[in-house]
Design a protein around this motif. Structure first.
Motif, PDB file in Angstrom:
ATOM      1  N   ALA A 232       0.810  -1.215   0.000  1.00 57.59           N
ATOM      2  CA  ALA A 232       0.000   0.000   0.000  1.00 57.59           C
ATOM      3  C   ALA A 232       0.843   1.263   0.000  1.00 57.59           C
ATOM      4  CB  ALA A 232      -0.948  -0.010   1.202  1.00 57.59           C
ATOM      5  N   GLY A 233       2.164   1.120  -0.130  1.00 58.35           N
ATOM      6  CA  GLY A 233       3.034   2.292  -0.135  1.00 58.35           C
ATOM      7  C   GLY A 233       2.808   3.132   1.107  1.00 58.35           C
ATOM      8  N   ALA A 234       2.786   4.427   0.938  1.00 60.06           N
ATOM      9  CA  ALA A 234       2.629   5.348   2.064  1.00 60.06           C
ATOM     10  C   ALA A 234       1.296   5.181   2.779  1.00 60.06           C
ATOM     11  CB  ALA A 234       2.793   6.791   1.588  1.00 60.06           C
ATOM     12  N   TYR A 235       0.274   4.650   2.083  1.00 58.93           N
ATOM     13  CA  TYR A 235      -1.015   4.425   2.752  1.00 58.93           C
ATOM     14  C   TYR A 235      -0.917   3.389   3.871  1.00 58.93           C
ATOM     15  CZ  TYR A 235      -3.431   7.047  -0.952  1.00 58.93           C
ATOM     16  OH  TYR A 235      -3.862   8.017  -1.818  1.00 58.93           O
TER      17      TYR A 235
ATOM     18  N   SER B 278      14.108   0.512   8.782  1.00 56.60           N
ATOM     19  CA  SER B 278      15.403   1.183   8.665  1.00 56.60           C
ATOM     20  C   SER B 278      15.260   2.576   8.057  1.00 56.60           C
ATOM     21  CB  SER B 278      16.367   0.344   7.813  1.00 56.60           C
ATOM     22  OG  SER B 278      15.942   0.322   6.464  1.00 56.60           O
ATOM     23  N   ARG B 279      14.022   3.001   7.902  1.00 54.17           N
ATOM     24  CA  ARG B 279      13.736   4.302   7.307  1.00 54.17           C
ATOM     25  C   ARG B 279      13.124   5.240   8.348  1.00 54.17           C
ATOM     26  NH1 ARG B 279      10.904   3.392   1.760  1.00 54.17           N
ATOM     27  NH2 ARG B 279      11.519   5.570   1.534  1.00 54.17           N
ATOM     28  N   GLU B 280      12.466   6.279   7.917  1.00 50.86           N
ATOM     29  CA  GLU B 280      11.896   7.277   8.825  1.00 50.86           C
ATOM     30  C   GLU B 280      10.948   6.610   9.822  1.00 50.86           C
ATOM     31  OE1 GLU B 280      12.078   9.097   4.597  1.00 50.86           O
ATOM     32  OE2 GLU B 280      11.461   7.194   5.480  1.00 50.86           O
TER      33      GLU B 280
ATOM     34  N   PHE C 273       8.042   7.360  10.933  1.00 51.58           N
ATOM     35  CA  PHE C 273       6.619   7.255  10.597  1.00 51.58           C
ATOM     36  C   PHE C 273       6.328   5.999   9.777  1.00 51.58           C
ATOM     37  CE2 PHE C 273       8.145   9.640   6.885  1.00 51.58           C
ATOM     38  CZ  PHE C 273       7.484   9.024   5.840  1.00 51.58           C
ATOM     39  N   ARG C 274       7.355   5.426   9.140  1.00 50.44           N
ATOM     40  CA  ARG C 274       7.164   4.208   8.347  1.00 50.44           C
ATOM     41  C   ARG C 274       7.150   2.946   9.215  1.00 50.44           C
ATOM     42  NH1 ARG C 274       7.552   5.783   2.994  1.00 50.44           N
ATOM     43  NH2 ARG C 274       8.875   7.606   2.630  1.00 50.44           N
ATOM     44  N   HIS C 275       7.346   3.084  10.501  1.00 51.50           N
ATOM     45  CA  HIS C 275       7.352   1.928  11.397  1.00 51.50           C
ATOM     46  C   HIS C 275       5.941   1.487  11.772  1.00 51.50           C
ATOM     47  CE1 HIS C 275      11.625   3.257  12.875  1.00 51.50           C
ATOM     48  NE2 HIS C 275      11.555   3.090  11.564  1.00 51.50           N
ATOM     49  N   GLN C 276       4.943   2.334  11.556  1.00 54.22           N
ATOM     50  CA  GLN C 276       3.536   2.045  11.864  1.00 54.22           C
ATOM     51  C   GLN C 276       2.842   1.481  10.628  1.00 54.22           C
ATOM     52  OE1 GLN C 276       1.249   2.371  14.459  1.00 54.22           O
ATOM     53  NE2 GLN C 276      -0.307   1.674  13.035  1.00 54.22           N
ATOM     54  N   SER C 277       2.073   0.406  10.800  1.00 56.87           N
ATOM     55  CA  SER C 277       1.267  -0.136   9.708  1.00 56.87           C
ATOM     56  C   SER C 277      -0.154  -0.380  10.207  1.00 56.87           C
ATOM     57  CB  SER C 277       1.839  -1.457   9.197  1.00 56.87           C
ATOM     58  OG  SER C 277       0.916  -2.088   8.324  1.00 56.87           O
ATOM     59  N   TYR C 278      -1.121   0.111   9.442  1.00 57.76           N
ATOM     60  CA  TYR C 278      -2.527  -0.162   9.741  1.00 57.76           C
ATOM     61  C   TYR C 278      -2.996  -1.467   9.102  1.00 57.76           C
ATOM     62  CZ  TYR C 278      -3.001   4.407  11.858  1.00 57.76           C
ATOM     63  OH  TYR C 278      -2.863   5.488  12.688  1.00 57.76           O
ATOM     64  N   ILE C 279      -2.105  -2.124   8.364  1.00 59.05           N
ATOM     65  CA  ILE C 279      -2.438  -3.367   7.666  1.00 59.05           C
ATOM     66  C   ILE C 279      -1.960  -4.594   8.431  1.00 59.05           C
ATOM     67  CG2 ILE C 279      -2.032  -4.686   5.538  1.00 59.05           C
ATOM     68  CD1 ILE C 279      -1.681  -1.919   4.144  1.00 59.05           C
TER      69      ILE C 279
END
Length: 137
Positions: free
Chosen positions: A72-75, A103-105, A107-113
């Protein structure tokens, strides 16, 4: 066996976008290679930059396909709606990311999926999709 790969925003730019992270191969090229490697799977592909279209596609196939692979990319990090769609359907879903999102920013550590997915595969480049396919065999 019918499996669909659903890609979200900016993944249509693979091959051009940040090749140091995402590589230089287009997804269409990679998809053709997957179809050749897995002839026993009826493999479908859908990409959209629009959140609602991703949700609608999951609802369309989420009761009839054998598997969904979603990047889902950024979503991934913002869409409660996509997370709810994964929870609402009966088709198992594997969440995929090309890069190691941890290993990135931050905010990318959270997933709603992830909490509603069969599994999560990340950080293996485009090979992440192949690993996800193997999980359905």
């Amino acid at each position: 066996m019918k499996i669909i790969i659903i890609n979200g925003p900016n993944l249509n730019l693979l091959g051009k976008r940040e090749p140091e992270i995402y590589g230089s191969e287009t997804f269409e090229e990679y998809f053709e290679a997957l179809q050749t490697k897995f002839p026993q799977i009826e493999l479908h592909y859908f990409q959209s930059n629009i959140e609602g279209e991703l949700i609608t596609k999951m609802q369309d196939v989420g009761f009839s396909f054998n598997g969904i692979i979603i990047n889902a990319g950024a979503y991934t990090h913002t869409s409660i709606g996509i997370g709810d769609a994964v929870k609402a359907i009966t088709t198992p879903v594997v969440e995929v990311h090309i890069s190691n999102t941890f290993s990135r920013e931050s905010f990318r550590h959270q997933s709603y999926i992830s909490g509603n997915a069969k599994g999560v595969i990340l950080g293996f480049g485009l090979k992440s999709y192949e690993l996800a396919l193997l999980s359905f065999l």
